[in-house]
Design a protein around this motif. Structure first.
Motif, mmCIF file in Angstrom:
data_model
loop_
_atom_site.group_PDB
_atom_site.id
_atom_site.type_symbol
_atom_site.label_atom_id
_atom_site.label_comp_id
_atom_site.label_asym_id
_atom_site.label_seq_id
_atom_site.Cartn_x
_atom_site.Cartn_y
_atom_site.Cartn_z
ATOM 1 N N LEU A 180 0.832 -1.200 0.000
ATOM 2 C CA LEU A 180 0.000 0.000 0.000
ATOM 3 C C LEU A 180 0.866 1.250 0.000
ATOM 4 C CD1 LEU A 180 -2.655 1.564 0.254
ATOM 5 C CD2 LEU A 180 -2.575 1.131 2.727
ATOM 6 N N ASP A 181 1.865 1.284 0.861
ATOM 7 C CA ASP A 181 2.741 2.453 0.963
ATOM 8 C C ASP A 181 3.441 2.725 -0.365
ATOM 9 O OD1 ASP A 181 4.279 4.483 2.657
ATOM 10 O OD2 ASP A 181 5.902 3.240 1.860
ATOM 11 N N ALA A 182 3.892 1.675 -1.024
ATOM 12 C CA ALA A 182 4.593 1.848 -2.298
ATOM 13 C C ALA A 182 3.689 2.494 -3.339
ATOM 14 C CB ALA A 182 5.099 0.495 -2.805
ATOM 15 N N GLN A 183 2.444 2.096 -3.384
ATOM 16 C CA GLN A 183 1.517 2.695 -4.341
ATOM 17 C C GLN A 183 1.206 4.147 -3.989
ATOM 18 O OE1 GLN A 183 0.484 1.525 -7.239
ATOM 19 N NE2 GLN A 183 1.725 -0.288 -6.883
ATOM 20 N N LEU A 184 1.065 4.428 -2.707
ATOM 21 C CA LEU A 184 0.748 5.793 -2.285
ATOM 22 C C LEU A 184 1.894 6.756 -2.564
ATOM 23 C CD1 LEU A 184 -1.103 5.089 1.087
ATOM 24 C CD2 LEU A 184 -2.104 5.691 -1.124
ATOM 25 N N ARG A 185 3.088 6.251 -2.753
ATOM 26 C CA ARG A 185 4.237 7.086 -3.100
ATOM 27 C C ARG A 185 4.293 7.396 -4.594
ATOM 28 N NH1 ARG A 185 8.399 7.294 0.828
ATOM 29 N NH2 ARG A 185 7.731 6.290 2.761
ATOM 30 N N ARG A 186 3.346 6.822 -5.367
ATOM 31 C CA ARG A 186 3.311 7.039 -6.810
ATOM 32 C C ARG A 186 2.106 7.865 -7.264
ATOM 33 N NH1 ARG A 186 4.533 1.342 -6.456
ATOM 34 N NH2 ARG A 186 6.703 0.917 -7.064
ATOM 35 N N TRP A 190 -5.157 13.434 -5.145
ATOM 36 C CA TRP A 190 -5.565 13.235 -3.755
ATOM 37 C C TRP A 190 -6.782 12.320 -3.632
ATOM 38 C CZ3 TRP A 190 -4.164 15.414 1.181
ATOM 39 C CH2 TRP A 190 -2.938 16.067 1.163
ATOM 40 N N SER A 191 -7.838 12.588 -4.371
ATOM 41 C CA SER A 191 -9.035 11.760 -4.196
ATOM 42 C C SER A 191 -8.778 10.335 -4.673
ATOM 43 C CB SER A 191 -10.245 12.369 -4.915
ATOM 44 O OG SER A 191 -10.172 12.219 -6.315
ATOM 45 N N THR A 192 -7.931 10.169 -5.691
ATOM 46 C CA THR A 192 -7.577 8.826 -6.148
ATOM 47 C C THR A 192 -6.818 8.071 -5.069
ATOM 48 O OG1 THR A 192 -7.466 9.582 -8.448
ATOM 49 C CG2 THR A 192 -6.355 7.517 -7.922
ATOM 50 N N ALA A 193 -5.874 8.739 -4.427
ATOM 51 C CA ALA A 193 -5.073 8.092 -3.389
ATOM 52 C C ALA A 193 -5.922 7.714 -2.178
ATOM 53 C CB ALA A 193 -3.940 9.020 -2.960
ATOM 54 N N LEU A 194 -6.777 8.627 -1.742
ATOM 55 C CA LEU A 194 -7.629 8.332 -0.590
ATOM 56 C C LEU A 194 -8.563 7.168 -0.891
ATOM 57 C CD1 LEU A 194 -8.416 12.001 0.456
ATOM 58 C CD2 LEU A 194 -6.931 10.394 1.682
ATOM 59 N N GLN A 195 -9.132 7.152 -2.092
ATOM 60 C CA GLN A 195 -9.993 6.045 -2.481
ATOM 61 C C GLN A 195 -9.214 4.748 -2.569
ATOM 62 O OE1 GLN A 195 -13.639 6.241 -3.205
ATOM 63 N NE2 GLN A 195 -13.017 4.178 -2.557
ATOM 64 N N TYR A 196 -7.949 4.832 -2.990
ATOM 65 C CA TYR A 196 -7.116 3.637 -3.093
ATOM 66 C C TYR A 196 -6.892 3.012 -1.712
ATOM 67 C CZ TYR A 196 -3.412 0.534 -4.650
ATOM 68 O OH TYR A 196 -2.664 -0.582 -4.940
ATOM 69 N N ILE A 197 -6.688 3.846 -0.696
ATOM 70 C CA ILE A 197 -6.513 3.318 0.658
ATOM 71 C C ILE A 197 -7.740 2.514 1.069
ATOM 72 C CG2 ILE A 197 -6.234 3.907 3.095
ATOM 73 C CD1 ILE A 197 -4.726 6.434 2.173
ATOM 74 N N GLU A 198 -8.920 3.098 0.849
ATOM 75 C CA GLU A 198 -10.155 2.406 1.224
ATOM 76 C C GLU A 198 -10.327 1.120 0.422
ATOM 77 O OE1 GLU A 198 -14.981 3.077 0.885
ATOM 78 O OE2 GLU A 198 -13.704 4.831 1.237
ATOM 79 N N ALA A 199 -10.104 1.192 -0.880
ATOM 80 C CA ALA A 199 -10.302 0.027 -1.742
ATOM 81 C C ALA A 199 -9.278 -1.068 -1.453
ATOM 82 C CB ALA A 199 -10.226 0.446 -3.208
ATOM 83 N N PHE A 200 -8.051 -0.679 -1.127
ATOM 84 C CA PHE A 200 -7.004 -1.653 -0.835
ATOM 85 C C PHE A 200 -7.432 -2.553 0.319
ATOM 86 C CE2 PHE A 200 -3.091 -3.316 0.874
ATOM 87 C CZ PHE A 200 -2.289 -3.532 -0.234
ATOM 88 N N GLN A 201 -7.977 -1.949 1.360
ATOM 89 C CA GLN A 201 -8.427 -2.743 2.503
ATOM 90 C C GLN A 201 -9.600 -3.639 2.124
ATOM 91 O OE1 GLN A 201 -7.294 -0.931 6.629
ATOM 92 N NE2 GLN A 201 -9.029 0.133 5.746
ATOM 93 N N TYR A 203 -10.390 -4.942 -0.865
ATOM 94 C CA TYR A 203 -10.092 -6.015 -1.810
ATOM 95 C C TYR A 203 -8.887 -6.863 -1.421
ATOM 96 C CZ TYR A 203 -13.497 -3.906 -4.938
ATOM 97 O OH TYR A 203 -14.662 -3.418 -5.466
ATOM 98 N N VAL A 204 -7.929 -6.269 -0.724
ATOM 99 C CA VAL A 204 -6.712 -6.997 -0.398
ATOM 100 C C VAL A 204 -6.767 -7.557 1.020
ATOM 101 C CG1 VAL A 204 -4.189 -6.825 -0.248
ATOM 102 C CG2 VAL A 204 -5.424 -5.592 -2.031
ATOM 103 N N GLY A 205 -7.543 -6.935 1.892
ATOM 104 C CA GLY A 205 -7.698 -7.450 3.235
ATOM 105 C C GLY A 205 -7.209 -6.475 4.280
ATOM 106 N N ALA A 206 -7.556 -6.744 5.522
ATOM 107 C CA ALA A 206 -7.131 -5.891 6.625
ATOM 108 C C ALA A 206 -5.605 -5.902 6.723
ATOM 109 C CB ALA A 206 -7.749 -6.386 7.924
ATOM 110 N N LEU A 207 -5.051 -4.764 7.091
ATOM 111 C CA LEU A 207 -3.597 -4.639 7.147
ATOM 112 C C LEU A 207 -3.026 -5.177 8.458
ATOM 113 C CD1 LEU A 207 -3.146 -1.112 5.581
ATOM 114 C CD2 LEU A 207 -2.862 -3.317 4.502
ATOM 115 N N GLU A 208 -3.723 -4.976 9.540
ATOM 116 C CA GLU A 208 -3.211 -5.434 10.817
ATOM 117 C C GLU A 208 -3.110 -6.961 10.815
ATOM 118 O OE1 GLU A 208 -1.972 -3.906 13.230
ATOM 119 O OE2 GLU A 208 -2.528 -1.835 12.869
ATOM 120 N N GLY A 209 -1.948 -7.446 11.141
ATOM 121 C CA GLY A 209 -1.750 -8.885 11.241
ATOM 122 C C GLY A 209 -1.495 -9.559 9.906
ATOM 123 N N SER A 210 -1.517 -8.797 8.796
ATOM 124 C CA SER A 210 -1.263 -9.400 7.504
ATOM 125 C C SER A 210 0.222 -9.635 7.301
ATOM 126 C CB SER A 210 -1.787 -8.487 6.380
ATOM 127 O OG SER A 210 -3.177 -8.291 6.516
#
Length: 211
Positions: A180-186, A190-201, A203-210
């Protein structure tokens, strides 16, 4: 929107000047997912369903309640800011616009703003722009001792630059969080990045414990 808030929010996510079609054969108000490349409208959902959901949102009178409703809203994520820029997000454009308007109404300028990480997922009325399990972010003129990065002197597609100015290790030390961090550095918008954070969780899953 008064005080130029909508225009400035647009400049955070879209280029200046006349819009141009950026995705061939996509002339639709519906958003394309940066993760999947697919349109984000669920199967079986009707135009009436979407209209009813948006109507419920815009009929909320209390500003704090309205803010919280937009942070949790799903249907606005299905629309782009503009059909010309289908990876942008209506939901996060609206939240950015509202935050800029609240800031300007208090007499501050864009150049006074910082992106801050809220501890313990705290929601700040009229200031929080995204609330997820991964991170909760706000725009403020008073960052205090919270991890913060200056937005710059004027609105621009500067998400990646601002994100990289935040202190390191904001996300869990997991493989998925690093992805996620790598994508956010590219991402510049702004609205695309914020939406990407929400969508990443989503479709890809919760980050804690992954892993």
């Amino acid at each position: 929107m008064p005080l130029g808030a909508d225009q400035d929010a647009a400049l955070l996510s879209r280029p200046r000047g006349e819009p141009t079609q950026t995705v061939e054969n996509h002339q639709s108000p519906y958003r394309l997912s940066l993760l999947t490349g697919e349109v984000t409208v669920p199967a079986g959902q009707t135009d009436a369903d979407r209209t009813d959901a948006i109507r419920e949102l815009v009929q909320i009178d209390d500003p704090d309640e309205l803010h919280q409703a937009w942070l949790a809203a799903v249907v606005p994520t299905q629309f782009a800011e503009s059909m010309y820029y289908p990876y942008t997000s209506l939901k996060y454009h609206t939240l950015l616009t509202a935050t800029l308007y609240a800031t300007y109404s208090e007499g501050a300028d864009f150049g006074d703003l910082f992106l801050v990480v809220e501890p313990d997922d705290e929601l700040v009325p009229q200031r929080t722009i995204i609330d997820t399990d991964a991170v909760t972010l706000s725009l403020t003129t008073t960052p205090g001792d919270r991890p913060a990065a200056w937005l710059g002197p004027a609105p621009a597609r500067s998400w990646a630059d601002v994100w990289q100015r935040l202190p390191a290790h904001l996300l869990p030390d997991t493989r998925r969080a690093r992805m996620l961090d790598a994508q956010l550095r590219r991402i510049r918008s702004w609205s695309t990045a914020l939406q990407y954070i929400e969508a990443f969780q989503q479709y890809v899953g919760a980050l804690e414990g992954s892993r």
